[in-house]
Write a protein that holds these residues in place. Structure first.
Motif, mmCIF file in Angstrom:
data_model
loop_
_atom_site.group_PDB
_atom_site.id
_atom_site.type_symbol
_atom_site.label_atom_id
_atom_site.label_comp_id
_atom_site.label_asym_id
_atom_site.label_seq_id
_atom_site.Cartn_x
_atom_site.Cartn_y
_atom_site.Cartn_z
ATOM 1 N N LEU A 41 43.519 52.125 48.636
ATOM 2 C CA LEU A 41 44.194 50.972 49.218
ATOM 3 C C LEU A 41 43.185 49.980 49.790
ATOM 4 C CD1 LEU A 41 46.786 49.541 50.026
ATOM 5 C CD2 LEU A 41 46.823 50.934 52.106
ATOM 6 N N ARG A 42 42.177 50.484 50.490
ATOM 7 C CA ARG A 42 41.138 49.582 51.027
ATOM 8 C C ARG A 42 40.411 48.841 49.906
ATOM 9 N NH1 ARG A 42 40.244 53.923 54.707
ATOM 10 N NH2 ARG A 42 38.486 54.614 53.468
ATOM 11 N N ARG A 43 40.175 49.525 48.773
ATOM 12 C CA ARG A 43 39.507 48.891 47.641
ATOM 13 C C ARG A 43 40.373 47.768 47.069
ATOM 14 N NH1 ARG A 43 38.560 53.120 44.793
ATOM 15 N NH2 ARG A 43 40.289 52.892 43.349
ATOM 16 N N VAL A 44 41.675 48.021 46.925
ATOM 17 C CA VAL A 44 42.594 46.990 46.419
ATOM 18 C C VAL A 44 42.639 45.806 47.384
ATOM 19 C CG1 VAL A 44 45.028 46.469 45.941
ATOM 20 C CG2 VAL A 44 43.997 48.552 45.033
ATOM 21 N N ILE A 45 42.730 46.101 48.677
ATOM 22 C CA ILE A 45 42.757 45.032 49.673
ATOM 23 C C ILE A 45 41.487 44.201 49.595
ATOM 24 C CG2 ILE A 45 42.667 44.577 52.159
ATOM 25 C CD1 ILE A 45 44.604 46.992 52.487
ATOM 26 N N ALA A 46 40.333 44.851 49.474
ATOM 27 C CA ALA A 46 39.063 44.130 49.395
ATOM 28 C C ALA A 46 39.004 43.256 48.146
ATOM 29 C CB ALA A 46 37.887 45.110 49.412
ATOM 30 N N LYS A 47 39.470 43.777 47.009
ATOM 31 C CA LYS A 47 39.477 42.989 45.771
ATOM 32 C C LYS A 47 40.368 41.768 45.911
ATOM 33 C CE LYS A 47 38.673 46.373 42.095
ATOM 34 N NZ LYS A 47 39.327 47.032 40.953
ATOM 35 N N ARG A 48 41.546 41.974 46.464
ATOM 36 C CA ARG A 48 42.484 40.859 46.613
ATOM 37 C C ARG A 48 41.960 39.837 47.612
ATOM 38 N NH1 ARG A 48 48.232 44.148 46.437
ATOM 39 N NH2 ARG A 48 48.039 44.743 44.250
ATOM 40 N N ARG A 49 41.394 40.322 48.704
ATOM 41 C CA ARG A 49 40.848 39.411 49.708
ATOM 42 C C ARG A 49 39.710 38.585 49.097
ATOM 43 N NH1 ARG A 49 40.291 42.473 54.736
ATOM 44 N NH2 ARG A 49 42.449 41.897 54.963
ATOM 45 N N ALA A 50 38.850 39.232 48.332
ATOM 46 C CA ALA A 50 37.745 38.509 47.691
ATOM 47 C C ALA A 50 38.275 37.498 46.680
ATOM 48 C CB ALA A 50 36.797 39.487 47.007
ATOM 49 N N ALA A 51 39.331 37.873 45.975
ATOM 50 C CA ALA A 51 39.873 36.989 44.945
ATOM 51 C C ALA A 51 40.530 35.757 45.531
ATOM 52 C CB ALA A 51 40.871 37.750 44.073
ATOM 53 N N VAL A 52 41.136 35.889 46.712
ATOM 54 C CA VAL A 52 41.825 34.728 47.278
ATOM 55 C C VAL A 52 40.998 33.999 48.327
ATOM 56 C CG1 VAL A 52 44.128 35.640 46.832
ATOM 57 C CG2 VAL A 52 43.065 36.056 49.043
ATOM 58 N N SER A 53 39.811 34.503 48.650
ATOM 59 C CA SER A 53 39.009 33.870 49.698
ATOM 60 C C SER A 53 38.357 32.582 49.235
ATOM 61 C CB SER A 53 37.948 34.833 50.222
ATOM 62 O OG SER A 53 37.008 35.100 49.208
ATOM 63 N N GLY A 54 38.236 32.384 47.943
ATOM 64 C CA GLY A 54 37.652 31.160 47.438
ATOM 65 C C GLY A 54 37.480 31.234 45.942
ATOM 66 N N SER A 55 37.562 30.097 45.306
ATOM 67 C CA SER A 55 37.421 30.039 43.861
ATOM 68 C C SER A 55 35.947 30.115 43.506
ATOM 69 C CB SER A 55 38.024 28.742 43.328
ATOM 70 O OG SER A 55 37.788 28.643 41.953
ATOM 71 N N LYS A 56 35.580 31.115 42.752
ATOM 72 C CA LYS A 56 34.192 31.261 42.332
ATOM 73 C C LYS A 56 33.898 30.449 41.073
ATOM 74 C CE LYS A 56 33.857 35.833 44.373
ATOM 75 N NZ LYS A 56 35.079 35.663 45.141
ATOM 76 N N GLN A 57 34.951 30.040 40.378
ATOM 77 C CA GLN A 57 34.756 29.307 39.130
ATOM 78 C C GLN A 57 34.187 27.917 39.388
ATOM 79 O OE1 GLN A 57 38.566 29.380 37.210
ATOM 80 N NE2 GLN A 57 38.419 31.548 36.709
ATOM 81 N N SER A 58 34.595 27.290 40.482
ATOM 82 C CA SER A 58 34.142 25.934 40.732
ATOM 83 C C SER A 58 32.797 25.899 41.435
ATOM 84 C CB SER A 58 35.171 25.173 41.581
ATOM 85 O OG SER A 58 35.232 25.754 42.876
ATOM 86 N N GLY A 59 32.403 27.017 42.059
ATOM 87 C CA GLY A 59 31.148 27.039 42.786
ATOM 88 C C GLY A 59 31.275 26.419 44.160
ATOM 89 N N VAL A 60 32.419 25.870 44.480
ATOM 90 C CA VAL A 60 32.666 25.246 45.767
ATOM 91 C C VAL A 60 33.686 26.102 46.495
ATOM 92 C CG1 VAL A 60 33.545 23.191 46.926
ATOM 93 C CG2 VAL A 60 32.245 22.966 44.796
ATOM 94 N N GLU A 61 33.448 26.360 47.766
ATOM 95 C CA GLU A 61 34.411 27.135 48.542
ATOM 96 C C GLU A 61 35.670 26.303 48.733
ATOM 97 O OE1 GLU A 61 34.367 30.304 49.642
ATOM 98 O OE2 GLU A 61 32.513 30.527 48.527
ATOM 99 N N GLU A 62 36.728 26.754 48.126
ATOM 100 C CA GLU A 62 38.022 26.087 48.236
ATOM 101 C C GLU A 62 39.101 27.132 48.056
ATOM 102 O OE1 GLU A 62 38.588 24.649 43.662
ATOM 103 O OE2 GLU A 62 37.470 23.346 44.996
#
Length: 78
Positions: A41-62
């Motif tokens: 569960l902690r691993r899933v939470i960490a993955k989801r948190r990382a995924a929604v914390s910012g878009s890595k595709q644009s290179g800009v924190e948004e």
């Protein structure tokens, strides 16, 4: 051994009709399963948190797009 655990061990051995040693192994297996579920569960939470914390595709924190958020939420669902 803590008194509360000793009492639970005795009850479990009686319920299972087995020795306290075998009951201890049984309870340890239950505890190990619970620990694994918590780690998963902690691993899933960490993955989801990382995924929604910012878009890595644009290179800009948004904030991620709604589609990126949906994908992050569903990342580990089968």
């Amino acid at each position: 051994m803590p008194t509360a655990l000793e009492a639970e061990l005795s009850r479990t051995a009686h319920d299972l009709g087995t020795s306290e040693n075998e009951a201890l192994v049984h309870l340890a297996q239950i505890g190990a399963g619970a620990a694994k579920r918590q780690r998963d569960l902690r691993r899933v939470i960490a993955k989801r948190r990382a995924a929604v914390s910012g878009s890595k595709q644009s290179g800009v924190e948004e904030f991620p797009s709604p589609q990126e958020m949906r994908e992050a939420i569903l990342v580990d669902r089968s």
